[in-house]
Design a protein around this motif. Structure first.
Motif, PDB file in Angstrom:
ATOM      1  N   GLU A 120      40.263  -3.934  -8.694  1.00  0.00           N
ATOM      2  CA  GLU A 120      41.492  -4.630  -9.047  1.00  0.00           C
ATOM      3  C   GLU A 120      41.104  -6.106  -9.135  1.00  0.00           C
ATOM      4  N   LEU A 121      41.214  -6.675 -10.313  1.00  0.00           N
ATOM      5  CA  LEU A 121      40.796  -8.058 -10.499  1.00  0.00           C
ATOM      6  C   LEU A 121      41.840  -8.818 -11.306  1.00  0.00           C
ATOM      7  N   ALA A 122      41.788 -10.141 -11.209  1.00  0.00           N
ATOM      8  CA  ALA A 122      42.587 -10.970 -12.116  1.00  0.00           C
ATOM      9  C   ALA A 122      41.735 -11.205 -13.356  1.00  0.00           C
ATOM     10  N   ILE A 123      42.393 -11.140 -14.510  1.00  0.00           N
ATOM     11  CA  ILE A 123      41.685 -11.181 -15.799  1.00  0.00           C
ATOM     12  C   ILE A 123      42.220 -12.341 -16.628  1.00  0.00           C
ATOM     13  N   LEU A 124      41.301 -13.098 -17.174  1.00  0.00           N
ATOM     14  CA  LEU A 124      41.671 -14.253 -17.990  1.00  0.00           C
ATOM     15  C   LEU A 124      41.099 -14.070 -19.393  1.00  0.00           C
ATOM     16  N   VAL A 158      35.813 -22.040 -14.971  1.00  0.00           N
ATOM     17  CA  VAL A 158      35.881 -20.681 -14.419  1.00  0.00           C
ATOM     18  C   VAL A 158      35.070 -20.610 -13.125  1.00  0.00           C
ATOM     19  N   LYS A 159      33.888 -21.191 -13.162  1.00  0.00           N
ATOM     20  CA  LYS A 159      33.007 -21.158 -11.988  1.00  0.00           C
ATOM     21  C   LYS A 159      33.626 -21.942 -10.831  1.00  0.00           C
ATOM     22  N   GLN A 160      34.136 -23.085 -11.161  1.00  0.00           N
ATOM     23  CA  GLN A 160      34.778 -23.919 -10.123  1.00  0.00           C
ATOM     24  C   GLN A 160      35.935 -23.201  -9.442  1.00  0.00           C
ATOM     25  N   ALA A 161      36.644 -22.386 -10.234  1.00  0.00           N
ATOM     26  CA  ALA A 161      37.788 -21.656  -9.681  1.00  0.00           C
ATOM     27  C   ALA A 161      37.346 -20.404  -8.922  1.00  0.00           C
ATOM     28  N   GLY A 162      36.068 -20.052  -9.029  1.00  0.00           N
ATOM     29  CA  GLY A 162      35.558 -18.911  -8.262  1.00  0.00           C
ATOM     30  C   GLY A 162      35.450 -17.630  -9.070  1.00  0.00           C
ATOM     31  N   LYS A 183      46.664 -12.072  -4.333  1.00  0.00           N
ATOM     32  CA  LYS A 183      47.152 -13.435  -4.508  1.00  0.00           C
ATOM     33  C   LYS A 183      45.989 -14.399  -4.765  1.00  0.00           C
ATOM     34  N   GLN A 184      44.944 -14.264  -3.954  1.00  0.00           N
ATOM     35  CA  GLN A 184      43.814 -15.175  -4.119  1.00  0.00           C
ATOM     36  C   GLN A 184      43.152 -15.002  -5.496  1.00  0.00           C
ATOM     37  N   LYS A 185      43.055 -13.741  -5.935  1.00  0.00           N
ATOM     38  CA  LYS A 185      42.426 -13.486  -7.241  1.00  0.00           C
ATOM     39  C   LYS A 185      43.249 -14.142  -8.357  1.00  0.00           C
ATOM     40  N   CYS A 186      44.576 -13.965  -8.263  1.00  0.00           N
ATOM     41  CA  CYS A 186      45.446 -14.543  -9.304  1.00  0.00           C
ATOM     42  C   CYS A 186      45.430 -16.072  -9.239  1.00  0.00           C
ATOM     43  N   GLN A 187      45.369 -16.577  -8.033  1.00  0.00           N
ATOM     44  CA  GLN A 187      45.333 -18.035  -7.840  1.00  0.00           C
ATOM     45  C   GLN A 187      44.095 -18.621  -8.532  1.00  0.00           C
ATOM     46  N   LYS A 188      42.969 -17.928  -8.356  1.00  0.00           N
ATOM     47  CA  LYS A 188      41.721 -18.406  -8.979  1.00  0.00           C
ATOM     48  C   LYS A 188      41.838 -18.379 -10.502  1.00  0.00           C
ATOM     49  N   ALA A 189      42.402 -17.280 -11.017  1.00  0.00           N
ATOM     50  CA  ALA A 189      42.513 -17.155 -12.482  1.00  0.00           C
ATOM     51  C   ALA A 189      43.440 -18.230 -13.036  1.00  0.00           C
TER      52      ALA A 189
END
Ligand code: FES
Length: 301
Positions: A120-124, A158-162, A183-189
């Protein structure tokens, strides 16, 4: 004890205690591939445990070593090294000569591809609008240089956001974000998406030195289930991600054209981020290949 094998649709039981799954299947007449003769070296006897995994003992050291090397998840076991303790339903994974050939190709490659894993990942999804018609008037060198610069700039965000860029598609790319929780995954995306948008004026400023053009972006962010793995072998090996969530993220990015906003996120992303992130509901759209209406949101500063 009942041991069932798929795709053979055959259920059988051990003839004596201590028999491995491979011995049990062979005794029942299953054409169970076992290229190394059952000594835990080839992995061709691999099975997926569909039911009864909780009744299996931990891997022995031989199986553990090979499973670790090949990146097996807990559901994949070597039949020659596994002794059942109770009822099981299994699916053999090397079924025919082609399976065997693919496996041989993968195992003899200099680097081993990862077995597919569900995540389960956040996708951009990011797309540079109108780059193709714009690029037609430019020399090839400039086109490649501008794209390289754009991807470099986005890659930094992208890298800076993790996260990491998983795939480049012409003048766009797909990036993925993992984390401790949704939440953390979406926050990074979202951070990456906003970082890319914020960096665009600088890119356009540079672009103006090459051609009088102002380029825009379309960005879609979604969260969901996907399968990540590698196909091919050796130099041809490449990582792929597939799944409905990936298609949805791409459709959301396309919807930015219709809704006239550069960045849109799905309802799943908005819900995972929670009330401290403010969004405006921009509209409901149909997404190509999907049924129903999908509400889309854009962040409010
Ligand atoms: S038969 Fe080779 S690892 Fe099981």
């Amino acid at each position: 004890m009942k041991i069932c094998f798929l795709p053979d649709n055959l259920c059988t039981k051990p003839q004596r205690s201590g028999q491995s799954l491979l011995e049990i299947s062979l005794a029942a007449g299953v054409d169970h591939t076992h290229a190394c003769g059952g000594v835990g070296k080839c992995s061709t006897c691999r099975v997926m445990v569909l039911e009864g995994a909780e009744r299996l003992l931990a891997r022995n050291p031989t199986e553990q070593a090979l499973a670790q090397r090949l990146g097996f998840g807990p559901e994949i076991r070597l039949a020659c090294q596994t002794v059942p303790q109770g009822d099981l339903t299994l699916r053999r994974l090397v079924i025919d000569d082609e399976d065997l050939e693919i496996l041989h190709f993968r195992l003899t490659a200099s680097a081993l591809p990862k077995i597919g894993v569900e995540k389960e990942l956040a996708i951009l999804f990011v797309d540079l609008r109108n780059f193709t018609p714009f690029s037609e008037a430019l020399p090839a060198y400039d086109v490649m240089h501008l794209l390289e610069r754009f991807f470099f700039l986005c890659g930094q965000q992208v890298k800076q956001a993790g996260g990491w860029i998983d795939n480049y598609m012409g003048d766009g790319f797909l990036a993925l974000f993992d984390g401790e929780n949704p939440k953390q995954k979406c926050q990074k995306a979202l951070a990456a998406a906003q970082g890319v948008l914020a960096a665009m004026p600088g890119f356009n400023h540079y672009l103006a030195k090459v051609a009088p053009q102002f380029l825009k972006l379309g960005i879609g962010v979604h969260y969901g289930h996907l399968i990540q793995g590698e196909i091919g072998a050796g130099e041809q090996m490449r990582e792929i991600v597939i799944g409905d969530a990936v298609n949805t993220a791409s459709r959301i990015e396309s919807a930015t054209k219709v809704l006239g906003r550069p960045l849109l996120v799905s309802e799943e992303v908005r819900e995972h981020l929670g009330p401290e992130f403010r969004f405006e509901r921009v509209g409901e759209v149909t997404l190509k290949g999907k049924q129903g209406l999908f509400p889309l949101f854009c962040p409010v500063e």
